[in-house]
Design an enzyme around this catalytic site. Structure first.
Site, PDB file in Angstrom:
ATOM      1  N   LYS A   9       0.837  -1.215   0.000  1.00 27.96           N
ATOM      2  CA  LYS A   9       0.000   0.000   0.000  1.00 27.96           C
ATOM      3  C   LYS A   9       0.866   1.257   0.000  1.00 27.96           C
ATOM      4  O   LYS A   9       0.638   2.181  -0.768  1.00 27.96           O
ATOM      5  CB  LYS A   9      -0.928   0.032   1.238  1.00 27.96           C
ATOM      6  CG  LYS A   9      -1.858  -1.154   1.353  1.00 27.96           C
ATOM      7  CD  LYS A   9      -2.749  -1.049   2.561  1.00 27.96           C
ATOM      8  CE  LYS A   9      -2.029  -1.056   3.891  1.00 27.96           C
ATOM      9  NZ  LYS A   9      -1.276  -2.290   4.191  1.00 27.96           N
ATOM     10  N   ARG A  84      -9.437   1.617   8.681  1.00 34.08           N
ATOM     11  CA  ARG A  84      -9.126   0.219   9.030  1.00 34.08           C
ATOM     12  C   ARG A  84     -10.227  -0.441   9.815  1.00 34.08           C
ATOM     13  O   ARG A  84     -10.105  -1.616  10.156  1.00 34.08           O
ATOM     14  CB  ARG A  84      -7.866   0.199   9.893  1.00 34.08           C
ATOM     15  CG  ARG A  84      -6.596   0.081   9.115  1.00 34.08           C
ATOM     16  CD  ARG A  84      -5.492   0.218  10.129  1.00 34.08           C
ATOM     17  NE  ARG A  84      -4.403  -0.649   9.894  1.00 34.08           N
ATOM     18  CZ  ARG A  84      -3.304  -0.264   9.246  1.00 34.08           C
ATOM     19  NH1 ARG A  84      -3.210   0.932   8.744  1.00 34.08           N
ATOM     20  NH2 ARG A  84      -2.310  -1.097   9.113  1.00 34.08           N
ATOM     21  N   ARG A 123      11.927  -6.013   4.172  1.00 36.01           N
ATOM     22  CA  ARG A 123      11.719  -4.558   4.104  1.00 36.01           C
ATOM     23  C   ARG A 123      12.674  -3.783   5.010  1.00 36.01           C
ATOM     24  O   ARG A 123      12.956  -4.164   6.127  1.00 36.01           O
ATOM     25  CB  ARG A 123      10.285  -4.216   4.525  1.00 36.01           C
ATOM     26  CG  ARG A 123      10.049  -2.706   4.582  1.00 36.01           C
ATOM     27  CD  ARG A 123       8.596  -2.356   4.737  1.00 36.01           C
ATOM     28  NE  ARG A 123       8.003  -2.906   5.930  1.00 36.01           N
ATOM     29  CZ  ARG A 123       6.703  -2.901   6.179  1.00 36.01           C
ATOM     30  NH1 ARG A 123       5.862  -2.378   5.312  1.00 36.01           N
ATOM     31  NH2 ARG A 123       6.231  -3.419   7.298  1.00 36.01           N
ATOM     32  N   ARG A 156      11.282  -1.824  11.132  1.00 36.40           N
ATOM     33  CA  ARG A 156      10.277  -1.264  12.033  1.00 36.40           C
ATOM     34  C   ARG A 156      10.115  -2.133  13.268  1.00 36.40           C
ATOM     35  O   ARG A 156      10.414  -3.323  13.239  1.00 36.40           O
ATOM     36  CB  ARG A 156       8.931  -1.140  11.300  1.00 36.40           C
ATOM     37  CG  ARG A 156       8.893   0.052  10.394  1.00 36.40           C
ATOM     38  CD  ARG A 156       7.723   0.105   9.455  1.00 36.40           C
ATOM     39  NE  ARG A 156       6.476  -0.479   9.904  1.00 36.40           N
ATOM     40  CZ  ARG A 156       5.383  -0.538   9.148  1.00 36.40           C
ATOM     41  NH1 ARG A 156       5.395  -0.030   7.931  1.00 36.40           N
ATOM     42  NH2 ARG A 156       4.277  -1.101   9.605  1.00 36.40           N
ATOM     43  N   ARG A 167      -0.907  -8.904  13.225  1.00 30.95           N
ATOM     44  CA  ARG A 167      -1.485  -7.831  12.393  1.00 30.95           C
ATOM     45  C   ARG A 167      -2.374  -8.414  11.300  1.00 30.95           C
ATOM     46  O   ARG A 167      -3.404  -7.836  10.957  1.00 30.95           O
ATOM     47  CB  ARG A 167      -0.359  -6.966  11.787  1.00 30.95           C
ATOM     48  CG  ARG A 167       0.255  -6.021  12.823  1.00 30.95           C
ATOM     49  CD  ARG A 167       1.625  -5.511  12.415  1.00 30.95           C
ATOM     50  NE  ARG A 167       1.624  -4.796  11.164  1.00 30.95           N
ATOM     51  CZ  ARG A 167       2.711  -4.599  10.410  1.00 30.95           C
ATOM     52  NH1 ARG A 167       3.886  -5.077  10.790  1.00 30.95           N
ATOM     53  NH2 ARG A 167       2.628  -3.923   9.297  1.00 30.95           N
TER      54      ARG A 167
HETATM   55  P1  AP5 Z   1       4.883  -1.708   1.766  1.00 32.80           P
HETATM   56  O1  AP5 Z   1       4.605  -0.773   0.634  1.00 32.80           O
HETATM   57  O2  AP5 Z   1       5.675  -1.212   2.935  1.00 32.80           O
HETATM   58  O3  AP5 Z   1       3.511  -2.401   2.258  1.00 32.80           O
HETATM   59  P2  AP5 Z   1       2.343  -1.813   3.148  1.00 32.80           P
HETATM   60  O4  AP5 Z   1       1.089  -2.458   2.664  1.00 32.80           O
HETATM   61  O5  AP5 Z   1       2.374  -0.311   3.178  1.00 32.80           O
HETATM   62  O6  AP5 Z   1       2.781  -2.443   4.537  1.00 32.80           O
HETATM   63  P3  AP5 Z   1       2.685  -1.889   6.023  1.00 32.80           P
HETATM   64  O7  AP5 Z   1       3.343  -2.936   6.895  1.00 32.80           O
HETATM   65  O8  AP5 Z   1       3.216  -0.484   6.131  1.00 32.80           O
HETATM   66  O9  AP5 Z   1       1.153  -1.895   6.204  1.00 32.80           O
HETATM   67  P4  AP5 Z   1       0.331  -1.803   7.490  1.00 32.80           P
HETATM   68  O10 AP5 Z   1      -0.996  -1.444   6.952  1.00 32.80           O
HETATM   69  O11 AP5 Z   1       0.355  -2.998   8.360  1.00 32.80           O
HETATM   70  O12 AP5 Z   1       1.140  -0.712   8.343  1.00 32.80           O
HETATM   71  P5  AP5 Z   1       0.901   0.835   8.611  1.00 32.80           P
HETATM   72  O13 AP5 Z   1       2.203   1.500   8.513  1.00 32.80           O
HETATM   73  O14 AP5 Z   1      -0.258   1.360   7.827  1.00 32.80           O
HETATM   74  O15 AP5 Z   1       5.598  -2.997   1.135  1.00 32.80           O
HETATM   75  C1  AP5 Z   1       6.099  -4.037   1.973  1.00 32.80           C
HETATM   76  C2  AP5 Z   1       7.434  -4.569   1.377  1.00 32.80           C
HETATM   77  O16 AP5 Z   1       7.153  -5.209   0.134  1.00 32.80           O
HETATM   78  C3  AP5 Z   1       8.466  -3.449   1.063  1.00 32.80           C
HETATM   79  O17 AP5 Z   1       9.762  -3.929   1.336  1.00 32.80           O
HETATM   80  C4  AP5 Z   1       8.284  -3.203  -0.442  1.00 32.80           C
HETATM   81  O18 AP5 Z   1       9.468  -2.729  -1.055  1.00 32.80           O
HETATM   82  C5  AP5 Z   1       7.905  -4.610  -0.916  1.00 32.80           C
HETATM   83  N1  AP5 Z   1       7.029  -4.591  -2.097  1.00 32.80           N
HETATM   84  C6  AP5 Z   1       6.035  -3.707  -2.396  1.00 32.80           C
HETATM   85  N2  AP5 Z   1       5.431  -4.042  -3.552  1.00 32.80           N
HETATM   86  C7  AP5 Z   1       6.059  -5.178  -3.995  1.00 32.80           C
HETATM   87  C8  AP5 Z   1       5.884  -6.013  -5.152  1.00 32.80           C
HETATM   88  N3  AP5 Z   1       4.953  -5.751  -6.075  1.00 32.80           N
HETATM   89  N4  AP5 Z   1       6.681  -7.102  -5.255  1.00 32.80           N
HETATM   90  C9  AP5 Z   1       7.635  -7.389  -4.318  1.00 32.80           C
HETATM   91  N5  AP5 Z   1       7.870  -6.626  -3.205  1.00 32.80           N
HETATM   92  C10 AP5 Z   1       7.077  -5.538  -3.066  1.00 32.80           C
HETATM   93  O19 AP5 Z   1       0.416   0.801  10.127  1.00 32.80           O
HETATM   94  C11 AP5 Z   1       1.296   0.439  11.180  1.00 32.80           C
HETATM   95  C12 AP5 Z   1       0.541   0.454  12.496  1.00 32.80           C
HETATM   96  O20 AP5 Z   1       0.012   1.791  12.746  1.00 32.80           O
HETATM   97  C13 AP5 Z   1      -0.708  -0.455  12.575  1.00 32.80           C
HETATM   98  O21 AP5 Z   1      -0.354  -1.785  12.911  1.00 32.80           O
HETATM   99  C14 AP5 Z   1      -1.505   0.249  13.679  1.00 32.80           C
HETATM  100  O22 AP5 Z   1      -0.976  -0.008  14.956  1.00 32.80           O
HETATM  101  C15 AP5 Z   1      -1.272   1.726  13.383  1.00 32.80           C
HETATM  102  N6  AP5 Z   1      -2.277   2.296  12.472  1.00 32.80           N
HETATM  103  C16 AP5 Z   1      -2.029   2.847  11.238  1.00 32.80           C
HETATM  104  N7  AP5 Z   1      -3.183   3.286  10.690  1.00 32.80           N
HETATM  105  C17 AP5 Z   1      -4.173   2.995  11.581  1.00 32.80           C
HETATM  106  C18 AP5 Z   1      -5.580   3.189  11.572  1.00 32.80           C
HETATM  107  N8  AP5 Z   1      -6.211   3.747  10.523  1.00 32.80           N
HETATM  108  N9  AP5 Z   1      -6.303   2.765  12.653  1.00 32.80           N
HETATM  109  C19 AP5 Z   1      -5.678   2.213  13.707  1.00 32.80           C
HETATM  110  N10 AP5 Z   1      -4.358   1.991  13.790  1.00 32.80           N
HETATM  111  C20 AP5 Z   1      -3.597   2.386  12.725  1.00 32.80           C
END
Ligand code: AP5
Length: 209
Positions: A9, A84, A123, A156, A167
């Protein structure tokens, strides 16, 4: 942008925001910056994030209201990591209806669990600008330094396999109902997230054009 943790994402939202000249709004990045700066929100959020839990809806709604009122979001934005929960989705619908800027598309990036664990294990992220790298598919130019600002890249604090599995469970229980919510509104588009990053970007761009 919807999808499980590690689906890509953040990677895709950054590319699409650049392509369409709009803001990239990532609640994960906002929260990680708040944790690093030790703000009130950051101090409250840290233990939830480290354990892989969601931050309470009322805190997140305040965070998103504030961020979407910033000038750079006035011309549009790609939302990554929000909403979410169904409570967040309904509140976002109301917020944007009041602002006269309804959601145009919701994209779900589909990636199976095994690929997710592998992606997250590979990552590295820049703690300063948030740029995401993969030691398999998107390596930094210089060993473990950010291409943009040369900050040493980090893993992270929520990336251990047990926290990632937790998660994924929370995604299934609390975020998958959001997919049904947007499908019922006729806004949802599903995109296969397997394949080179540029191909996935093209698939998404075709769905939102
Ligand atoms: P990446 O782009 O980093 O994936 P992502 O979907 O953004 O992964 P996240 O772990 O950041 O998602 P998340 O939703 O769990 O975490 P968030 O930060 O929002 O890609 C992952 C890896 O794959 C990278 O190395 C990339 O290079 C690679 N890649 C990408 N595309 C590829 C492809 N096509 N092929 C191969 N490799 C590829 O949230 C973190 C925490 O914050 C949550 O757990 C929660 O505690 C809190 N939080 C955030 N938002 C909320 C909310 N709205 N409500 C409540 N809590 C929240």
């Amino acid at each position: 942008m919807l999808g499980p943790p590690g689906a890509g994402k953040g990677t895709q939202a950054a590319l699409l925001a650049e392509k369409f000249g709009v803001a990239h709004v990532s609640t994960g990045d906002i929260l990680r910056a708040a944790v690093a700066a030790e703000t009130d929100v950051g101090l409250r959020a840290k233990s939830y994030m480290d354990a892989g839990n969601l931050i309470p809806d009322d805190v997140m709604l305040e965070v998103i209201r504030e961020r979407l009122s910033d000038p750079d979001a006035k011309e549009g934005f790609v939302l990554d990591g929000f909403p979410r929960t169904v409570v967040q989705a309904q509140a976002l619908l109301d917020l944007l209806a009041d602002a006269g800027t309804p959601i145009e598309r919701v994209v779900l990036i589909d990636v199976p669990d095994e690929a997710i664990i592998e992606r997250i294990e590979s990552r590295l992220s820049c703690p300063r600008c948030g740029r995401v790298y993969s030691m398999k598919t998107r390596k930094p130019r210089h060993d473990q330094l950010c291409d943009v600002d040369e900050t040493p890249l980090v893993r992270r604090s929520d990336e251990s396999e047990d926290v990632v599995r937790k998660r994924l469970g929370i995604y299934r229980d609390q975020t998958m109902p959001v997919i049904g919510f947007y499908a019922d509104c006729g806004l949802l588009r599903r995109v296969d997230g397997i394949g080179p990053v540029t191909e996935v970007t093209e698939r998404i761009a075709a769905e939102i054009a």
